[in-house]
Design a protein around this motif. Structure first.
Motif, PDB file in Angstrom:
ATOM      1  N   UNK A  36      50.131  31.547  -5.108  1.00  0.00           N
ATOM      2  CA  UNK A  36      50.780  32.852  -5.067  1.00  0.00           C
ATOM      3  C   UNK A  36      49.825  33.976  -5.431  1.00  0.00           C
ATOM      4  N   UNK A  37      50.251  35.170  -5.125  1.00  0.00           N
ATOM      5  CA  UNK A  37      49.454  36.341  -5.461  1.00  0.00           C
ATOM      6  C   UNK A  37      48.689  36.856  -4.257  1.00  0.00           C
ATOM      7  N   UNK A  38      48.115  38.024  -4.418  1.00  0.00           N
ATOM      8  CA  UNK A  38      47.399  38.643  -3.311  1.00  0.00           C
ATOM      9  C   UNK A  38      45.970  38.992  -3.704  1.00  0.00           C
ATOM     10  N   UNK A  39      45.786  39.696  -4.781  1.00  0.00           N
ATOM     11  CA  UNK A  39      44.456  40.145  -5.197  1.00  0.00           C
ATOM     12  C   UNK A  39      43.829  39.187  -6.214  1.00  0.00           C
ATOM     13  N   UNK A  40      44.088  37.893  -6.070  1.00  0.00           N
ATOM     14  CA  UNK A  40      43.539  36.932  -7.012  1.00  0.00           C
ATOM     15  C   UNK A  40      42.837  35.771  -6.294  1.00  0.00           C
ATOM     16  N   UNK A  41      42.431  35.996  -5.054  1.00  0.00           N
ATOM     17  CA  UNK A  41      41.658  35.021  -4.282  1.00  0.00           C
ATOM     18  C   UNK A  41      40.397  35.716  -3.783  1.00  0.00           C
ATOM     19  N   UNK A  42      39.257  35.150  -4.110  1.00  0.00           N
ATOM     20  CA  UNK A  42      37.986  35.762  -3.708  1.00  0.00           C
ATOM     21  C   UNK A  42      37.127  34.712  -3.022  1.00  0.00           C
ATOM     22  N   UNK A  43      36.491  35.096  -1.929  1.00  0.00           N
ATOM     23  CA  UNK A  43      35.607  34.192  -1.201  1.00  0.00           C
ATOM     24  C   UNK A  43      34.225  34.826  -1.122  1.00  0.00           C
ATOM     25  N   UNK A  44      33.266  34.109  -1.642  1.00  0.00           N
ATOM     26  CA  UNK A  44      31.883  34.564  -1.604  1.00  0.00           C
ATOM     27  C   UNK A  44      31.113  33.632  -0.685  1.00  0.00           C
ATOM     28  N   UNK A  45      30.651  34.175   0.419  1.00  0.00           N
ATOM     29  CA  UNK A  45      29.898  33.387   1.383  1.00  0.00           C
ATOM     30  C   UNK A  45      28.447  33.774   1.357  1.00  0.00           C
ATOM     31  N   UNK A  46      28.059  34.597   2.278  1.00  0.00           N
ATOM     32  CA  UNK A  46      26.664  35.013   2.425  1.00  0.00           C
ATOM     33  C   UNK A  46      26.345  36.064   1.365  1.00  0.00           C
ATOM     34  N   UNK A  47      26.190  35.620   0.139  1.00  0.00           N
ATOM     35  CA  UNK A  47      26.044  36.522  -0.998  1.00  0.00           C
ATOM     36  C   UNK A  47      24.616  36.495  -1.526  1.00  0.00           C
ATOM     37  N   UNK A  48      24.026  37.643  -1.597  1.00  0.00           N
ATOM     38  CA  UNK A  48      22.694  37.791  -2.166  1.00  0.00           C
ATOM     39  C   UNK A  48      22.840  38.495  -3.514  1.00  0.00           C
ATOM     40  N   UNK A  49      22.672  37.778  -4.625  1.00  0.00           N
ATOM     41  CA  UNK A  49      22.871  38.399  -5.942  1.00  0.00           C
ATOM     42  C   UNK A  49      21.895  39.533  -6.243  1.00  0.00           C
ATOM     43  N   UNK A  50      20.793  39.589  -5.519  1.00  0.00           N
ATOM     44  CA  UNK A  50      19.802  40.638  -5.725  1.00  0.00           C
ATOM     45  C   UNK A  50      20.104  41.898  -4.906  1.00  0.00           C
ATOM     46  N   UNK A  51      21.089  41.810  -4.035  1.00  0.00           N
ATOM     47  CA  UNK A  51      21.387  42.924  -3.137  1.00  0.00           C
ATOM     48  C   UNK A  51      21.917  44.139  -3.890  1.00  0.00           C
ATOM     49  N   UNK A  52      21.542  45.311  -3.398  1.00  0.00           N
ATOM     50  CA  UNK A  52      22.084  46.565  -3.941  1.00  0.00           C
ATOM     51  C   UNK A  52      23.078  47.165  -2.949  1.00  0.00           C
ATOM     52  N   UNK A  53      23.552  46.322  -2.041  1.00  0.00           N
ATOM     53  CA  UNK A  53      24.475  46.747  -0.994  1.00  0.00           C
ATOM     54  C   UNK A  53      25.778  47.308  -1.565  1.00  0.00           C
ATOM     55  N   UNK A  54      26.230  46.762  -2.681  1.00  0.00           N
ATOM     56  CA  UNK A  54      27.488  47.178  -3.265  1.00  0.00           C
ATOM     57  C   UNK A  54      27.213  48.058  -4.473  1.00  0.00           C
ATOM     58  N   UNK A  55      27.371  49.326  -4.269  1.00  0.00           N
ATOM     59  CA  UNK A  55      27.056  50.282  -5.336  1.00  0.00           C
ATOM     60  C   UNK A  55      28.046  50.201  -6.492  1.00  0.00           C
ATOM     61  N   UNK A  56      29.293  49.830  -6.204  1.00  0.00           N
ATOM     62  CA  UNK A  56      30.258  49.722  -7.305  1.00  0.00           C
ATOM     63  C   UNK A  56      31.088  48.449  -7.142  1.00  0.00           C
ATOM     64  N   UNK A  57      31.731  48.052  -8.203  1.00  0.00           N
ATOM     65  CA  UNK A  57      32.457  46.780  -8.225  1.00  0.00           C
ATOM     66  C   UNK A  57      33.661  46.768  -7.288  1.00  0.00           C
ATOM     67  N   UNK A  58      34.295  47.901  -7.053  1.00  0.00           N
ATOM     68  CA  UNK A  58      35.450  47.941  -6.153  1.00  0.00           C
ATOM     69  C   UNK A  58      35.021  47.532  -4.741  1.00  0.00           C
ATOM     70  N   UNK A  59      33.923  48.089  -4.260  1.00  0.00           N
ATOM     71  CA  UNK A  59      33.421  47.750  -2.926  1.00  0.00           C
ATOM     72  C   UNK A  59      33.017  46.274  -2.890  1.00  0.00           C
ATOM     73  N   UNK A  60      32.391  45.805  -3.944  1.00  0.00           N
ATOM     74  CA  UNK A  60      31.984  44.404  -4.033  1.00  0.00           C
ATOM     75  C   UNK A  60      33.187  43.487  -3.862  1.00  0.00           C
ATOM     76  N   UNK A  61      34.253  43.737  -4.606  1.00  0.00           N
ATOM     77  CA  UNK A  61      35.423  42.866  -4.529  1.00  0.00           C
ATOM     78  C   UNK A  61      36.219  43.062  -3.241  1.00  0.00           C
ATOM     79  N   UNK A  62      36.179  44.230  -2.657  1.00  0.00           N
ATOM     80  CA  UNK A  62      36.828  44.422  -1.354  1.00  0.00           C
ATOM     81  C   UNK A  62      36.162  43.537  -0.299  1.00  0.00           C
ATOM     82  N   UNK A  63      34.846  43.381  -0.391  1.00  0.00           N
ATOM     83  CA  UNK A  63      34.123  42.525   0.540  1.00  0.00           C
ATOM     84  C   UNK A  63      34.470  41.051   0.342  1.00  0.00           C
ATOM     85  N   UNK A  64      34.799  40.665  -0.882  1.00  0.00           N
ATOM     86  CA  UNK A  64      35.038  39.264  -1.205  1.00  0.00           C
ATOM     87  C   UNK A  64      36.513  38.869  -1.127  1.00  0.00           C
TER      88      UNK A  64
END
Length: 149
Positions: A36-64
């Protein structure tokens, strides 16, 4: 519903067996996507931890955020899907499971999880974006639910 689940679908480039070439990951996918739930499932696939692509955490989690869910399966359909994965893995000369005992354990574990699922009082899959075939799979499960409100 209040538990957050994370799927890590990327494997190291040097690993030939990918996420979808494994048996345990089918169980993981369905278990996470069936909760159940909607905003409690996250999928991380092609993730580069060194990337600066996501300037803030909201954008980061929207991608995931998981936008595409797998419908739950009956135990029989789960075994069929495992067999389909096994055939694909065999073509690549990979085992479906690293441990041979998991060939019996994973379907049993899924059956235990399924028996809890069909006793749920609520199933919610907003924005699941399922095809007609996937809706049929869900209906097969709903037909066995005995406590839905």
């Amino acid at each position: 519903k209040a538990i957050t689940a994370v799927k890590l679908t990327e494997v190291p480039a040097s690993e030939p067996r990918k996420y979808e070439d494994r048996g345990w990951t089918l169980l993981e996918e369905i278990l996470i996507d069936s909760k159940g739930g909607d905003w409690n499932r996250w999928t991380f696939g092609d993730l580069d931890p060194e990337s600066t692509q996501w300037a803030d955490s909201v954008v980061f989690f929207m991608q995931a955020r998981s936008l595409r869910l797998r419908p739950p399966l009956t135990p029989q359909r789960f075994v069929q899907e495992l067999e389909s994965r096994r055939q694909r893995a065999r073509l690549k000369d990979y085992p479906l499971f690293s441990n041979e005992k998991d060939n019996e354990e994973v379907p049993k574990l899924y059956e235990d999880i399924y028996s809890q699922l069909i006793h749920s009082s609520k199933l919610a899959y907003e924005n699941a974006d399922w095809s007609d075939e996937e809706v049929v799979l869900l209906v097969e499960v709903i037909a066995r639910c005995d406590r839905l409100e």
